[in-house]
Design an enzyme around this catalytic site. Structure first.
Site, mmCIF file in Angstrom:
data_model
loop_
_atom_site.group_PDB
_atom_site.id
_atom_site.type_symbol
_atom_site.label_atom_id
_atom_site.label_comp_id
_atom_site.label_asym_id
_atom_site.label_seq_id
_atom_site.Cartn_x
_atom_site.Cartn_y
_atom_site.Cartn_z
ATOM 1 N N ASP A 1 116.899 -6.666 85.892
ATOM 2 C CA ASP A 1 117.452 -7.616 86.759
ATOM 3 C C ASP A 1 117.327 -9.620 85.960
ATOM 4 O O ASP A 1 117.958 -10.555 86.061
ATOM 5 C CB ASP A 1 117.468 -8.366 88.458
ATOM 6 C CG ASP A 1 115.799 -7.398 89.008
ATOM 7 O OD1 ASP A 1 115.198 -7.627 87.607
ATOM 8 O OD2 ASP A 1 116.158 -7.425 90.303
ATOM 9 N N ASP B 1 116.232 -1.794 88.108
ATOM 10 C CA ASP B 1 114.870 -2.430 89.028
ATOM 11 C C ASP B 1 113.843 -3.616 88.045
ATOM 12 O O ASP B 1 113.646 -5.231 88.123
ATOM 13 C CB ASP B 1 113.954 -2.345 89.387
ATOM 14 C CG ASP B 1 112.494 -3.561 90.284
ATOM 15 O OD1 ASP B 1 113.327 -4.311 90.882
ATOM 16 O OD2 ASP B 1 111.467 -3.210 89.945
ATOM 17 N N ASP C 1 114.896 -10.969 94.194
ATOM 18 C CA ASP C 1 113.839 -9.647 93.831
ATOM 19 C C ASP C 1 112.731 -9.709 94.844
ATOM 20 O O ASP C 1 112.270 -8.286 94.476
ATOM 21 C CB ASP C 1 114.185 -10.291 92.601
ATOM 22 C CG ASP C 1 112.975 -9.183 91.434
ATOM 23 O OD1 ASP C 1 113.885 -8.339 91.657
ATOM 24 O OD2 ASP C 1 112.334 -8.929 90.013
ATOM 25 N N ASP D 1 111.520 -6.444 96.025
ATOM 26 C CA ASP D 1 110.536 -5.176 95.310
ATOM 27 C C ASP D 1 110.089 -4.474 97.206
ATOM 28 O O ASP D 1 109.201 -3.070 96.396
ATOM 29 C CB ASP D 1 109.789 -5.526 95.025
ATOM 30 C CG ASP D 1 110.606 -5.932 93.768
ATOM 31 O OD1 ASP D 1 111.244 -5.284 92.841
ATOM 32 O OD2 ASP D 1 110.279 -6.858 92.804
#
Length: 194
Positions: free
Chosen positions: A68, A65, A86, A90
């Protein structure tokens, strides 16, 4: 914040992984989506009742996670859409994890725990929402004692020790307080100075 400490230490691990992904022509956005899909799979593991396995797998997904952003910076592909993707992934990741827990609690007849999982999800999302809304009115907001990273650390510990009720209570209370903290900070920062 624990997040900043983890980011500093994690850079040593993330940069070689991001370098490998760049050589394999994996984009930052692809890494973001893959990280979410991995978390979705972990939520299925939670739903099946294999909480300890899910906890260990979640540790691995946390590394992916975080990679990126490093990959985007390394490949000069930082973009507004990448940041949006992103953040959105999340939030979806949090939703599927807590729904996995709710499913597990439903299957085991722990109805009060289902409500607790939903409370943890709700307050967790409010932490992110308060920051997003503050930034939407052009108030830069970095404050927050209990961010996503801290929430996931508490959840991972609960899963690994196969005892998630108290971690969910901690997440619910501290996330709620963090959302309030951000509301007050936004009020202070958005108010005209005299």
């Amino acid at each position: 914040m624990l997040t900043n400490t983890a980011r500093t230490w994690g850079a040593r691990i993330l940069e070689p992984i991001a370098g490998l992904m760049a050589r394999l022509h994996i984009t930052a956005n692809q890494a973001t989506v893959f990280g979410f899909l991995l978390t979705f799979g972990i939520s299925m593991v939670i739903a099946s009742g294999r909480l300890q396995l899910a906890g260990w797998l979640l540790i691995g997904s946390l590394a992916l996670d975080a990679v990126d952003g490093t990959l985007a910076r390394m490949t000069n592909s930082v973009s507004l859409y990448g940041a949006f993707l992103d953040s959105t992934m999340d939030r979806w990741a949090e939703v599927v994890l807590y729904f996995g827990l709710a499913w597990y609690f439903t299957q085991t007849g722990q109805n009060n725990a289902v409500l607790l999982a939903m409370a943890a999800l709700s307050t967790s999302l409010m932490v992110s929402y308060t920051r997003a809304r503050a930034e939407g009115i052009r108030v830069p907001l970095k404050e927050g004692m209990f961010t996503r990273f801290e929430r996931l650390v508490v959840l991972v510990i609960g899963l690994i020790f196969n005892w998630v009720i108290w971690p969910l209570i901690i997440i619910t209370v501290l996330s709620g307080l963090t959302a309030i903290q951000r509301m007050l900070a936004t009020r202070r920062l958005a108010s005209p100075t005299s």
